[in-house]
Design a protein around this motif. Structure first.
Motif, PDB file in Angstrom:
ATOM      1  N   LEU A 118      -5.484 -15.255  16.109  1.00 27.23           N
ATOM      2  CA  LEU A 118      -3.641 -16.292  14.953  1.00 27.23           C
ATOM      3  C   LEU A 118      -3.910 -16.395  13.527  1.00 27.23           C
ATOM      4  O   LEU A 118      -4.723 -15.543  13.116  1.00 27.23           O
ATOM      5  CB  LEU A 118      -4.368 -17.654  15.515  1.00 27.23           C
ATOM      6  CG  LEU A 118      -4.318 -17.770  17.697  1.00 27.23           C
ATOM      7  CD1 LEU A 118      -4.709 -19.063  17.911  1.00 27.23           C
ATOM      8  CD2 LEU A 118      -2.967 -18.268  17.864  1.00 27.23           C
ATOM      9  N   PHE A 119      -3.076 -16.812  12.909  1.00 20.46           N
ATOM     10  CA  PHE A 119      -3.023 -16.828  11.841  1.00 20.46           C
ATOM     11  C   PHE A 119      -1.903 -18.348  11.791  1.00 20.46           C
ATOM     12  O   PHE A 119      -0.771 -18.592  12.000  1.00 20.46           O
ATOM     13  CB  PHE A 119      -2.156 -15.711  11.511  1.00 20.46           C
ATOM     14  CG  PHE A 119      -0.749 -15.114  11.705  1.00 20.46           C
ATOM     15  CD1 PHE A 119       0.238 -15.488  10.998  1.00 20.46           C
ATOM     16  CD2 PHE A 119      -1.045 -14.031  13.005  1.00 20.46           C
ATOM     17  CE1 PHE A 119       1.342 -15.067  11.825  1.00 20.46           C
ATOM     18  CE2 PHE A 119       0.760 -14.041  13.078  1.00 20.46           C
ATOM     19  CZ  PHE A 119       1.927 -13.982  13.037  1.00 20.46           C
ATOM     20  N   SER A 120      -2.367 -19.057  10.583  1.00 18.77           N
ATOM     21  CA  SER A 120      -1.762 -20.074  10.211  1.00 18.77           C
ATOM     22  C   SER A 120      -1.691 -20.612   9.018  1.00 18.77           C
ATOM     23  O   SER A 120      -2.915 -20.219   8.023  1.00 18.77           O
ATOM     24  CB  SER A 120      -2.540 -21.078  11.012  1.00 18.77           C
ATOM     25  OG  SER A 120      -1.975 -22.610  10.494  1.00 18.77           O
ATOM     26  N   SER A 164      -4.356 -19.786   5.079  1.00 16.53           N
ATOM     27  CA  SER A 164      -3.959 -19.706   4.574  1.00 16.53           C
ATOM     28  C   SER A 164      -3.412 -20.607   4.159  1.00 16.53           C
ATOM     29  O   SER A 164      -2.595 -21.184   4.264  1.00 16.53           O
ATOM     30  CB  SER A 164      -3.326 -18.191   3.554  1.00 16.53           C
ATOM     31  OG  SER A 164      -1.986 -18.404   4.538  1.00 16.53           O
ATOM     32  N   VAL A 165      -3.799 -21.301   2.767  1.00 18.60           N
ATOM     33  CA  VAL A 165      -2.639 -22.362   1.949  1.00 18.60           C
ATOM     34  C   VAL A 165      -2.544 -22.018   0.446  1.00 18.60           C
ATOM     35  O   VAL A 165      -3.633 -21.416  -0.351  1.00 18.60           O
ATOM     36  CB  VAL A 165      -3.232 -23.938   2.341  1.00 18.60           C
ATOM     37  CG1 VAL A 165      -4.873 -23.567   1.654  1.00 18.60           C
ATOM     38  CG2 VAL A 165      -2.299 -25.340   2.351  1.00 18.60           C
ATOM     39  N   GLY A 166      -2.087 -22.706  -0.219  1.00 10.99           N
ATOM     40  CA  GLY A 166      -1.595 -23.281  -1.428  1.00 10.99           C
ATOM     41  C   GLY A 166      -2.182 -24.315  -1.699  1.00 10.99           C
ATOM     42  O   GLY A 166      -1.512 -25.669  -1.541  1.00 10.99           O
ATOM     43  N   TYR A 183       0.650 -10.745   2.251  1.00  9.19           N
ATOM     44  CA  TYR A 183       0.439  -9.617   3.302  1.00  9.19           C
ATOM     45  C   TYR A 183      -1.100  -8.315   3.450  1.00  9.19           C
ATOM     46  O   TYR A 183      -0.665  -8.205   4.706  1.00  9.19           O
ATOM     47  CB  TYR A 183       1.961  -9.005   2.536  1.00  9.19           C
ATOM     48  CG  TYR A 183       2.955  -8.823   3.106  1.00  9.19           C
ATOM     49  CD1 TYR A 183       3.465  -9.124   4.423  1.00  9.19           C
ATOM     50  CD2 TYR A 183       4.047  -9.740   1.758  1.00  9.19           C
ATOM     51  CE1 TYR A 183       5.191  -9.744   4.848  1.00  9.19           C
ATOM     52  CE2 TYR A 183       5.100  -9.753   2.934  1.00  9.19           C
ATOM     53  CZ  TYR A 183       5.746 -10.020   4.065  1.00  9.19           C
ATOM     54  OH  TYR A 183       7.133 -10.152   4.119  1.00  9.19           O
ATOM     55  N   SER A 184      -1.468  -8.349   2.599  1.00  6.16           N
ATOM     56  CA  SER A 184      -2.329  -7.309   3.177  1.00  6.16           C
ATOM     57  C   SER A 184      -3.460  -7.872   3.737  1.00  6.16           C
ATOM     58  O   SER A 184      -4.325  -7.551   4.466  1.00  6.16           O
ATOM     59  CB  SER A 184      -3.293  -6.650   0.980  1.00  6.16           C
ATOM     60  OG  SER A 184      -3.808  -7.981   1.197  1.00  6.16           O
ATOM     61  N   GLU A 185      -3.922  -9.808   3.537  1.00  4.30           N
ATOM     62  CA  GLU A 185      -4.473  -9.610   4.524  1.00  4.30           C
ATOM     63  C   GLU A 185      -4.253 -10.379   5.822  1.00  4.30           C
ATOM     64  O   GLU A 185      -5.021 -10.237   6.760  1.00  4.30           O
ATOM     65  CB  GLU A 185      -5.132 -11.779   3.153  1.00  4.30           C
ATOM     66  CG  GLU A 185      -5.749 -11.591   1.939  1.00  4.30           C
ATOM     67  CD  GLU A 185      -7.458 -11.275   2.075  1.00  4.30           C
ATOM     68  OE1 GLU A 185      -7.785 -12.072   2.876  1.00  4.30           O
ATOM     69  OE2 GLU A 185      -7.337 -10.333   1.505  1.00  4.30           O
ATOM     70  N   LEU A 186      -2.813 -10.343   6.055  1.00  7.94           N
ATOM     71  CA  LEU A 186      -2.116 -10.693   7.129  1.00  7.94           C
ATOM     72  C   LEU A 186      -2.652  -9.175   8.125  1.00  7.94           C
ATOM     73  O   LEU A 186      -3.345  -9.418   9.154  1.00  7.94           O
ATOM     74  CB  LEU A 186      -1.354 -10.948   7.215  1.00  7.94           C
ATOM     75  CG  LEU A 186      -0.607 -11.440   8.618  1.00  7.94           C
ATOM     76  CD1 LEU A 186      -1.249 -12.099   9.280  1.00  7.94           C
ATOM     77  CD2 LEU A 186       1.359 -11.725   8.106  1.00  7.94           C
ATOM     78  N   LEU A 207      -4.515  -8.180  11.265  1.00 15.42           N
ATOM     79  CA  LEU A 207      -3.985  -8.594  12.439  1.00 15.42           C
ATOM     80  C   LEU A 207      -4.560  -6.890  12.789  1.00 15.42           C
ATOM     81  O   LEU A 207      -4.603  -6.410  14.380  1.00 15.42           O
ATOM     82  CB  LEU A 207      -2.577  -7.628  12.581  1.00 15.42           C
ATOM     83  CG  LEU A 207      -2.312  -9.624  11.880  1.00 15.42           C
ATOM     84  CD1 LEU A 207      -0.096  -8.825  12.578  1.00 15.42           C
ATOM     85  CD2 LEU A 207      -2.149 -10.051  12.969  1.00 15.42           C
ATOM     86  N   LYS A 208      -4.425  -5.788  12.238  1.00 13.54           N
ATOM     87  CA  LYS A 208      -5.616  -4.392  12.351  1.00 13.54           C
ATOM     88  C   LYS A 208      -6.983  -4.680  13.295  1.00 13.54           C
ATOM     89  O   LYS A 208      -7.295  -3.748  13.541  1.00 13.54           O
ATOM     90  CB  LYS A 208      -5.331  -3.617  10.738  1.00 13.54           C
ATOM     91  CG  LYS A 208      -6.493  -2.286  11.152  1.00 13.54           C
ATOM     92  CD  LYS A 208      -6.418  -0.994   9.669  1.00 13.54           C
ATOM     93  CE  LYS A 208      -7.283  -0.274   9.639  1.00 13.54           C
ATOM     94  NZ  LYS A 208      -6.231   0.293  11.333  1.00 13.54           N
ATOM     95  N   LYS A 209      -7.589  -5.829  11.854  1.00 12.40           N
ATOM     96  CA  LYS A 209      -8.693  -5.803  13.351  1.00 12.40           C
ATOM     97  C   LYS A 209      -8.913  -6.020  13.975  1.00 12.40           C
ATOM     98  O   LYS A 209      -9.802  -5.585  15.412  1.00 12.40           O
ATOM     99  CB  LYS A 209      -9.573  -7.639  12.238  1.00 12.40           C
ATOM    100  CG  LYS A 209     -11.081  -7.477  12.186  1.00 12.40           C
ATOM    101  CD  LYS A 209     -11.401  -8.685  11.709  1.00 12.40           C
ATOM    102  CE  LYS A 209     -12.918  -8.640  12.147  1.00 12.40           C
ATOM    103  NZ  LYS A 209     -13.657  -9.961  11.185  1.00 12.40           N
TER     104      LYS A 209
END
Length: 418
Positions: free
Chosen positions: A301-303, A357-359, A406-409, A413-415
């Motif tokens: 998941l990603f949030s 992730s968050v600002g 984008y690189s992190e996301l 996903l790739k992992k």
């Protein structure tokens, strides 16, 4: 200044008719619902009486509107099922009608020169595979002609396809609209991982439009299929549909997202149901955390800017009141929503690896929500990653931060999907 309206409704975008005999504006609100359509209203000029809605039973929210030079007709733009479409109606009031059906893209920023000898409709037009250009709309021909040409050559050289649209009837009896985005070099006979993207808001809609933030096609480039569902609460499907998330902020929409996945797996044989990930930002992040609490079907998941705790979110966000109304009362009364649709109360069910992730300057879903989530994940020893942007607010706006996001996301996903 002299007040010319009263009551609880809100008004915006005031505009005089070309003949100067009436003032028009968008009207919304007026009751205890969290969401309202923006409806056209009119008052005679010089001002007399209250503004009166003139759109009849038109069940779409007006984004922009303009008059023909003879003051007899209004053209307007409104969201509907993945598009922003052109509608027309008599200036004195009456039913709004679709000017023509569209299958690709969205119009925005409609304008009509008031002194032209005949109506000239100018707008921006774009789709997910056509970055925005200025166009002249011809309603009779049901088409438009481009007036600018900034990106068409570059766009034509990219291997991308328009979204595929599909609908299904949910178990609760609602018609649910979806967009499916295919990867480059798509082969119908191959199997592709699925990324379930959940839009924010919740009062917004997945649009066939070109975005930098959550660019659909960029996210498919590793070879993923994207599924994007307009769950209950989404705009573009009528006021009632958008309002029905009130009192059911996570459970009902979450079930619809899962049903959409089931439907996609049933209809599209090229989707690999064993390799799926889900997530989003803001409300999409809330939903990712709700999926964490209610299902283990996703590999990851990603949030981004997602809440984990309805109660502490209420106490720290810059928007409190509508959350209280939407959840059925103040937090200290502990109504059912506060107890039954709060992700952190289901932490014992958390299993799925998740990217957070968050600002740091986010006041809408403050940093404390992500830190609470991170603390729970570390306590439960669930594979997870935390990325904090010290100079961002609720959105990732800086170009280099966007590149890093984008690189992190895509790395996450790739992992789990490759």
């Amino acid at each position: 200044p002299r007040e010319i309206s009263s009551g609880q409704a809100s008004y915006s975008q005031p505009k005089f008719r070309p003949d100067g005999k009436a003032l028009y504006m968008l009207r919304s609100g007026g009751d205890d619902r969290v969401y309202h359509l923006a409806r056209l209203a009119m008052m005679a000029w010089p001002a007399s009486g209250e503004p009166k809605p003139i759109g009849g039973d038109f069940d779409r929210s007006v984004n922009s509107f303009a008059f023909t030079p003879d003051s007899k007709t209004i053209y307007l733009l409104a969201e509907e099922a993945g598009h922003e479409k052109l509608f027309t109606m008599p200036a004195d009031g009456g039913a709004a009608k679709l000017a023509f059906e569209m299958k690709l893209g969205a119009y925005t920023g409609l304008a009509i020169p008031e002194r032209a000898p005949a109506p000239v409709l100018i707008a921006n037009w774009e789709s997910s595979i056509n970055p925005a250009e200025v166009v002249r709309i011809d309603p009779r021909a049901a088409s438009h002609q481009p007036l600018s040409d900034f990106n068409s050559a570059q766009a034509a050289g990219i291997d991308w396809q328009p979204p595929r649209h599909f609908w299904f009837d949910s178990r609760r009896g609602k018609r649910i609209h979806n967009l499916l985005i295919l990867p480059p070099a798509f082969d119908q006979n191959k199997k592709y991982p699925l990324v379930v993207m959940i839009h924010g808001g919740p009062h917004s809609m997945w649009r066939d439009q070109f975005f930098l933030r959550w660019n659909y096609h960029y996210l498919t480039t590793p070879g993923y299929v994207l599924l994007m569902t307009d769950y209950t609460g989404s705009t573009g499907y009528g006021e009632k549909f958008a309002q029905q998330i009130q009192g059911d902020p996570l459970k009902g929409p979450g079930e619809e997202v899962d049903e959409a996945v089931d439907q996609a797996l049933k209809r599209f044989s090229f989707i690999d149901g064993a390799r799926m990930c889900a997530g989003g930002a803001s409300y999409g992040g809330h939903m990712a955390n709700w999926l964490q609490a209610t299902t283990t079907r996703y590999r990851c998941l990603f949030s981004h800017a997602g809440l984990i705790n309805l109660e502490s979110q209420w106490g720290t966000s810059d928007t409190i009141f509508h959350r209280e109304v939407g959840n059925g009362g103040p937090v200290w009364e502990q109504g059912p929503v506060w107890r039954e649709q709060n992700p952190i109360r289901y932490a014992r069910n958390f299993r799925t690896p998740i990217l957070l992730s968050v600002g740091e300057k986010d006041y809408r879903v403050p940093l404390n929500q992500t830190i609470e989530n991170w603390s729970v994940l570390q306590r439960l020893q669930i594979p997870s990653r935390l990325v904090v942007y010290p100079d961002e607010n609720h959105w990732v706006l800086n170009g280099e931060n966007s590149r890093f996001f984008y690189s992190e996301l895509l790395g996450w996903l790739k992992k789990y999907l490759d």
